[in-house]
Motif scaffolding. Sequence first.
Motif, PDB file in Angstrom:
ATOM      1  N   MET A   1       0.743  -1.057   0.070  1.00 18.94           N
ATOM      2  CA  MET A   1      -0.037   0.000  -0.085  1.00 18.94           C
ATOM      3  C   MET A   1       0.932   1.256  -0.022  1.00 18.94           C
ATOM      4  SD  MET A   1      -2.940   0.989   2.750  1.00 18.94           S
ATOM      5  CE  MET A   1      -3.920  -0.402   1.908  1.00 18.94           C
ATOM      6  N   LYS A   2       0.590   2.145  -0.934  1.00 20.61           N
ATOM      7  CA  LYS A   2       1.251   3.355  -1.020  1.00 20.61           C
ATOM      8  C   LYS A   2       0.986   4.345  -0.013  1.00 20.61           C
ATOM      9  CE  LYS A   2       2.406   2.304  -5.753  1.00 20.61           C
ATOM     10  NZ  LYS A   2       2.411   2.804  -7.389  1.00 20.61           N
ATOM     11  N   ASN A   3       1.824   5.243   0.301  1.00 23.23           N
ATOM     12  CA  ASN A   3       1.458   6.610   1.001  1.00 23.23           C
ATOM     13  C   ASN A   3       0.462   7.334   0.341  1.00 23.23           C
ATOM     14  OD1 ASN A   3       3.405   6.016   2.972  1.00 23.23           O
ATOM     15  ND2 ASN A   3       5.094   6.958   1.856  1.00 23.23           N
ATOM     16  N   PRO A   4      -0.494   8.062   1.137  1.00 26.82           N
ATOM     17  CA  PRO A   4      -1.238   8.905   0.419  1.00 26.82           C
ATOM     18  C   PRO A   4      -0.613   9.996  -0.356  1.00 26.82           C
ATOM     19  CG  PRO A   4      -1.401   9.127   2.724  1.00 26.82           C
ATOM     20  CD  PRO A   4      -0.301   7.943   2.550  1.00 26.82           C
ATOM     21  N   VAL A   5      -1.339  10.290  -1.469  1.00 26.67           N
ATOM     22  CA  VAL A   5      -0.803  11.261  -2.486  1.00 26.67           C
ATOM     23  C   VAL A   5      -1.827  12.552  -2.432  1.00 26.67           C
ATOM     24  CG1 VAL A   5      -0.152  11.965  -4.775  1.00 26.67           C
ATOM     25  CG2 VAL A   5       0.259   9.685  -3.795  1.00 26.67           C
TER      26      VAL A   5
ATOM     27  N   THR B   1       7.989   9.424   8.321  1.00 28.48           N
ATOM     28  CA  THR B   1       7.899   8.546   7.095  1.00 28.48           C
ATOM     29  C   THR B   1       7.033   7.373   6.997  1.00 28.48           C
ATOM     30  OG1 THR B   1       9.897   7.244   7.389  1.00 28.48           O
ATOM     31  CG2 THR B   1      10.279   9.527   6.379  1.00 28.48           C
ATOM     32  N   PHE B   2       6.310   7.308   8.114  1.00 31.04           N
ATOM     33  CA  PHE B   2       5.426   5.930   8.249  1.00 31.04           C
ATOM     34  C   PHE B   2       4.089   6.373   8.088  1.00 31.04           C
ATOM     35  CE2 PHE B   2       9.363   5.014  10.669  1.00 31.04           C
ATOM     36  CZ  PHE B   2       9.850   4.210  10.107  1.00 31.04           C
ATOM     37  N   THR B   3       3.289   5.268   7.210  1.00 29.97           N
ATOM     38  CA  THR B   3       1.856   5.587   6.989  1.00 29.97           C
ATOM     39  C   THR B   3       0.883   4.418   8.171  1.00 29.97           C
ATOM     40  OG1 THR B   3       1.844   5.995   4.616  1.00 29.97           O
ATOM     41  CG2 THR B   3      -0.061   5.267   5.555  1.00 29.97           C
ATOM     42  N   LEU B   4       0.503   5.123   9.032  1.00 31.37           N
ATOM     43  CA  LEU B   4      -0.187   4.220  10.143  1.00 31.37           C
ATOM     44  C   LEU B   4      -1.525   3.876   9.690  1.00 31.37           C
ATOM     45  CD1 LEU B   4       1.164   6.437  13.372  1.00 31.37           C
ATOM     46  CD2 LEU B   4       2.321   4.617  11.840  1.00 31.37           C
ATOM     47  N   LEU B   5      -2.267   4.918   9.057  1.00 28.43           N
ATOM     48  CA  LEU B   5      -3.536   4.720   8.778  1.00 28.43           C
ATOM     49  C   LEU B   5      -3.767   5.437   7.202  1.00 28.43           C
ATOM     50  CD1 LEU B   5      -5.301   5.376  12.112  1.00 28.43           C
ATOM     51  CD2 LEU B   5      -5.081   3.108  10.960  1.00 28.43           C
ATOM     52  N   HIS B   6      -4.518   4.591   6.524  1.00 32.91           N
ATOM     53  CA  HIS B   6      -4.784   5.437   5.150  1.00 32.91           C
ATOM     54  C   HIS B   6      -6.119   5.173   4.816  1.00 32.91           C
ATOM     55  CE1 HIS B   6      -4.150   6.701   1.058  1.00 32.91           C
ATOM     56  NE2 HIS B   6      -4.703   5.758   0.634  1.00 32.91           N
ATOM     57  N   ASN B   7      -6.611   6.361   4.437  1.00 29.09           N
ATOM     58  CA  ASN B   7      -8.063   6.522   4.151  1.00 29.09           C
ATOM     59  C   ASN B   7      -9.032   5.857   5.194  1.00 29.09           C
ATOM     60  OD1 ASN B   7     -10.449   7.202   2.377  1.00 29.09           O
ATOM     61  ND2 ASN B   7     -10.294   5.361   1.200  1.00 29.09           N
ATOM     62  N   PHE B   8      -8.569   6.066   6.529  1.00 28.72           N
ATOM     63  CA  PHE B   8      -9.351   5.301   7.309  1.00 28.72           C
ATOM     64  C   PHE B   8     -10.752   5.846   7.781  1.00 28.72           C
ATOM     65  CE2 PHE B   8      -9.444   4.859  12.308  1.00 28.72           C
ATOM     66  CZ  PHE B   8      -9.822   3.648  12.324  1.00 28.72           C
ATOM     67  N   SER B   9     -11.495   4.711   8.198  1.00 29.75           N
ATOM     68  CA  SER B   9     -13.158   5.181   8.615  1.00 29.75           C
ATOM     69  C   SER B   9     -13.058   4.626   9.896  1.00 29.75           C
ATOM     70  CB  SER B   9     -14.094   4.544   7.614  1.00 29.75           C
ATOM     71  OG  SER B   9     -15.214   4.794   8.269  1.00 29.75           O
TER      72      SER B   9
ATOM     73  N   PHE C   1      -6.927  -2.127   4.696  1.00 31.79           N
ATOM     74  CA  PHE C   1      -8.071  -1.779   4.087  1.00 31.79           C
ATOM     75  C   PHE C   1      -9.520  -1.488   5.167  1.00 31.79           C
ATOM     76  CE2 PHE C   1      -5.993  -3.713   0.356  1.00 31.79           C
ATOM     77  CZ  PHE C   1      -6.222  -2.791  -0.559  1.00 31.79           C
ATOM     78  N   ASN C   2     -10.372  -0.573   4.822  1.00 30.18           N
ATOM     79  CA  ASN C   2     -11.404  -0.482   5.702  1.00 30.18           C
ATOM     80  C   ASN C   2     -12.326  -1.548   5.605  1.00 30.18           C
ATOM     81  OD1 ASN C   2     -11.394   2.154   6.873  1.00 30.18           O
ATOM     82  ND2 ASN C   2     -11.633   2.785   4.937  1.00 30.18           N
ATOM     83  N   PRO C   3     -12.830  -2.256   6.607  1.00 30.48           N
ATOM     84  CA  PRO C   3     -14.026  -3.307   6.407  1.00 30.48           C
ATOM     85  C   PRO C   3     -15.066  -2.963   5.731  1.00 30.48           C
ATOM     86  CG  PRO C   3     -14.019  -2.593   8.678  1.00 30.48           C
ATOM     87  CD  PRO C   3     -12.594  -1.757   7.818  1.00 30.48           C
ATOM     88  N   GLU C   4     -15.808  -4.115   4.923  1.00 29.30           N
ATOM     89  CA  GLU C   4     -17.014  -3.647   4.417  1.00 29.30           C
ATOM     90  C   GLU C   4     -18.079  -3.346   5.547  1.00 29.30           C
ATOM     91  OE1 GLU C   4     -17.622  -3.539   1.292  1.00 29.30           O
ATOM     92  OE2 GLU C   4     -15.501  -4.001   0.628  1.00 29.30           O
ATOM     93  N   PRO C   5     -19.006  -2.442   4.854  1.00 30.33           N
ATOM     94  CA  PRO C   5     -20.170  -2.078   5.827  1.00 30.33           C
ATOM     95  C   PRO C   5     -20.976  -3.281   6.384  1.00 30.33           C
ATOM     96  CG  PRO C   5     -19.913  -0.415   4.142  1.00 30.33           C
ATOM     97  CD  PRO C   5     -19.081  -1.523   3.834  1.00 30.33           C
ATOM     98  N   ARG C   6     -21.284  -3.384   7.652  1.00 37.97           N
ATOM     99  CA  ARG C   6     -22.044  -4.656   8.020  1.00 37.97           C
ATOM    100  C   ARG C   6     -23.495  -4.385   7.310  1.00 37.97           C
ATOM    101  NH1 ARG C   6     -20.626  -7.127  12.896  1.00 37.97           N
ATOM    102  NH2 ARG C   6     -22.883  -7.182  13.626  1.00 37.97           N
ATOM    103  N   SER C   7     -23.934  -5.743   7.011  1.00 43.09           N
ATOM    104  CA  SER C   7     -25.302  -5.965   6.242  1.00 43.09           C
ATOM    105  C   SER C   7     -26.403  -5.430   7.498  1.00 43.09           C
ATOM    106  CB  SER C   7     -25.546  -6.932   5.638  1.00 43.09           C
ATOM    107  OG  SER C   7     -25.564  -8.125   6.323  1.00 43.09           O
ATOM    108  N   ASP C   8     -25.951  -5.813   8.490  1.00 44.03           N
ATOM    109  CA  ASP C   8     -27.232  -5.675   9.639  1.00 44.03           C
ATOM    110  C   ASP C   8     -26.993  -4.223  10.591  1.00 44.03           C
ATOM    111  OD1 ASP C   8     -24.520  -5.957  10.753  1.00 44.03           O
ATOM    112  OD2 ASP C   8     -25.285  -7.552  12.512  1.00 44.03           O
TER     113      ASP C   8
END
Length: 884
Positions: free
Chosen positions: A1-5, A132-140, A415-422
């Motif tokens: 996974m690349k750093n955010p641009v 220089t470290f990416t801890l979270l990316h596009n995190f929800s 990656f973010n988990p998929e939204p729970r269907s319930d």
Amino acid sequence: MKNPVVPPCALACASLIILSVIPAILAADDNSTILLSCGASESSFVLDGRNWTSDADFNFAHPLSGESARAARQSSSVPRVPYLTARVFTSPFSYNFSLAVGGRVFLRLYFYPSDYGNHTSDDAFFSVTADTFTLLHNFSASLFAQNTTVDYFTREFSLNVSTGILNLTFSPSPTHNHSYAFINGIEIVPIPDIFNLGNAMLVTGGDVNSITYEIDPESAIETVYRLNVGGQAITDPKGGFSRLWEDDTRYLLGAAVGVTFSKNPNVSITYARGVPSSIAPTEVYETARSMGLEASVNLQYNLTWILQVDAGFYYLVRLHFCEIQYPITTTNQRVFDIFINNQTAQRYADVIAWSGNIGVATYRDYVVITTGSGQMDLWVALHPQITSQPEYYDAILNGLEVFKLQNSSNSLAGFNPEPRSDQTSDSPNGSASRKNHKALPAILGGLIGGVAFLLVAFGLIMLCRRWKKQKAEEAATSEGTYGALPLSLIGNSHFAASARTTTGSNASPLPANLCRYFSFEEIQTATKDFDESLLLGVGGFGKVYLGEIDDGTMKVAIKRGNPMSEQGVHEFQTEIEMLSKLRHRHLVSLIGYCEENYEMILVYDYMAHGTLREHLYNTRKPPLSWKQRLEICIGAAHGLHYLHSGATYTIIHRDVKTTNILLDANWVAKVSDFGLSKAGPAMDDTHVSTVVKGSFGYLDPEYFRRQQLTEKSDVYSFGVVLFEVLCARPALNRTLPKEQVSLADWALHCQKKGVLEDIMDPCLKGRIAPQCFKKFAETAEKCLADLGAERPSMGEVVWNLQFALHIQESAENSGNIIDGISDDAIPLGMFHKQDLNTPTTESTTATTISSTVSIQDRSIFASDDSQGLAPNAVFSEIMNPAGR
């Protein structure tokens, strides 16, 4: 996974402000730890004795940027500090921490996903970088909380800040509209380097212990799991820089959880030579989990933990060991193998050989490689090693940690988990999404035009309703279809079809890999237009037909709903909702469904041997052997245990009986018919209040009296099944004398009188080992306790039935089926190796099994189980025309 641009234009517009934190004002329990309560108006003292300093109280070289906000929902279950206030950023923003001491630190980020001011929780997508470290990316944080079913959480990272300066940057995601970043609390704790100790072994599946993996001392690491195995959660450890240790119970596989114990009072914990005391607090080594007291049982399973991780990273798996109870004091007393992700990580693990003595703590590090993307299960399993002939066939573990190592892009972000269907549109803490407040002017303008539109639409709706009614009457007359409304017309959010094909069939609203949608034409072809010669039977829902799909390559059981049945749309929905989310070797597999032309049709795997009941009585089929019956009961118990404790949430079957236990071509038992199933009580509740449903003869009397449903109601019903298997007679037989009508009452009476053998199946006379009979009868009796609290769990039932099977197999192998086993045949203590190898009447034969990880109680979403069994199944109650 690349750093955010970030696009150059965004960088030009963003005000990236670097804050200089003055170490003199550190709010902590010492002068080197930082505890920052973000967005707080003032510093706070909390119950754990630590001061949290407001980020507004720091002296910064530049004005503090970002918005100070309070959580919209101030839940009493959420700690006030630091979770109920936040610092919100709509542009990239950096904290610059000047640390009093350089070196490795724990960085803990505290999150409470909620609405903050005008910002909704669903809009919070952001990245977090540390230098220089990416801890979270596009995190929800909202999606993370939903997936882990928590209201608030902490993410812990370890960084080597050799320069003494840590730049921590929060950047809203440029790919999401209205995105923002937020943080509730920041904790920075200096620690010794407990990672780069130079003894980690790479797990490759090849030669064990042949490759050493060296962890870069400058690398970033994330703590994924920290478990106190066999003990309670440790929230305030002695020393150990405030590390929190979680109870390991929820991560154990199935019913085979072994036993837990604490250290002997005469044992004090010390650390082995070369093991730093900072590796883990002494509390971790004061408790442990082993496999159990019975060596013959231990040889038949693996003590297993399953941990969900992000695929595509290397993981450091740290196992903590300490022998803490006598008589384990010398080498080769307890020796075992260690498996990680179904690969051998360690052979001949001997804690005393590693540590040197009882009460001496040690550890072992293993690095495992994962591939792919998304989330996956990481397995850690222990199994007794028999080659060295140790004194005890057992294994032990005191603590378990899993750390994620940075990838080649200096990233720890998954990656973010998929939204729970319930999940509803509410955020995890109950705060409803309020995105529409931004469109308030448009809404007001739309109301004016909406009034006029509604007047026109009303007339059209009346015409449509008349047309639909006419079409329904025509369909019922000309095609013989039923009058039950399809799901797409009853407004169910889970099943309402979002589109229709050109032929008019509904597009499947369920994921294609979990549940398949069939057109009515496909169903007609599969059943030769419901040819009565293919009728397998009739159940409470309707008729069940044998069908062939996929050009005749796969046999299936097709259940067609009967509109006159007491079971209808609700049961149809429940069956799909439950089975589309569950995959287990001992649960019937739902292939798909059809709701076209006002039909309600379910498609299942075909079960060659039908229901358990049709092999017990009122049948021309040959009787099952006692060993077969035991294995079938164990399989069904595994399925129910998975529903109660292995699924995402507790599921109560509510209709356990012998017609709902199906047998495939290999005689593997599968629990079926989830039409009456209910989700279990919430964590703080003890039961579910609901109207009484089920089958007479199997119905839990406590549930019937109080209308309070618990998983122990299934245990009662299963107790009736056990006696039904033993006695080969119906649960209710009204042709018998009054005291014998109910099998549960009559069997309990005979058991207490000591004459249960008099009512057992004559085909089993002389074929059951006495101790096996005793264990089986005692288990069934406990299941039928009048009070649910006095009944065993399904996990305990599985364990007792497996124990009974071992006794039976031992008796059959020795030829002593009738009177060859004495009352003390199975000692209560741990078996010694001579007990297993000496052919006495008190021994139980131990069979060597392969050292592979059992998956009998784990959800398998690939549908085929690990043994490669062909998919087989049929529907429930097919031999009982009366249904429920």
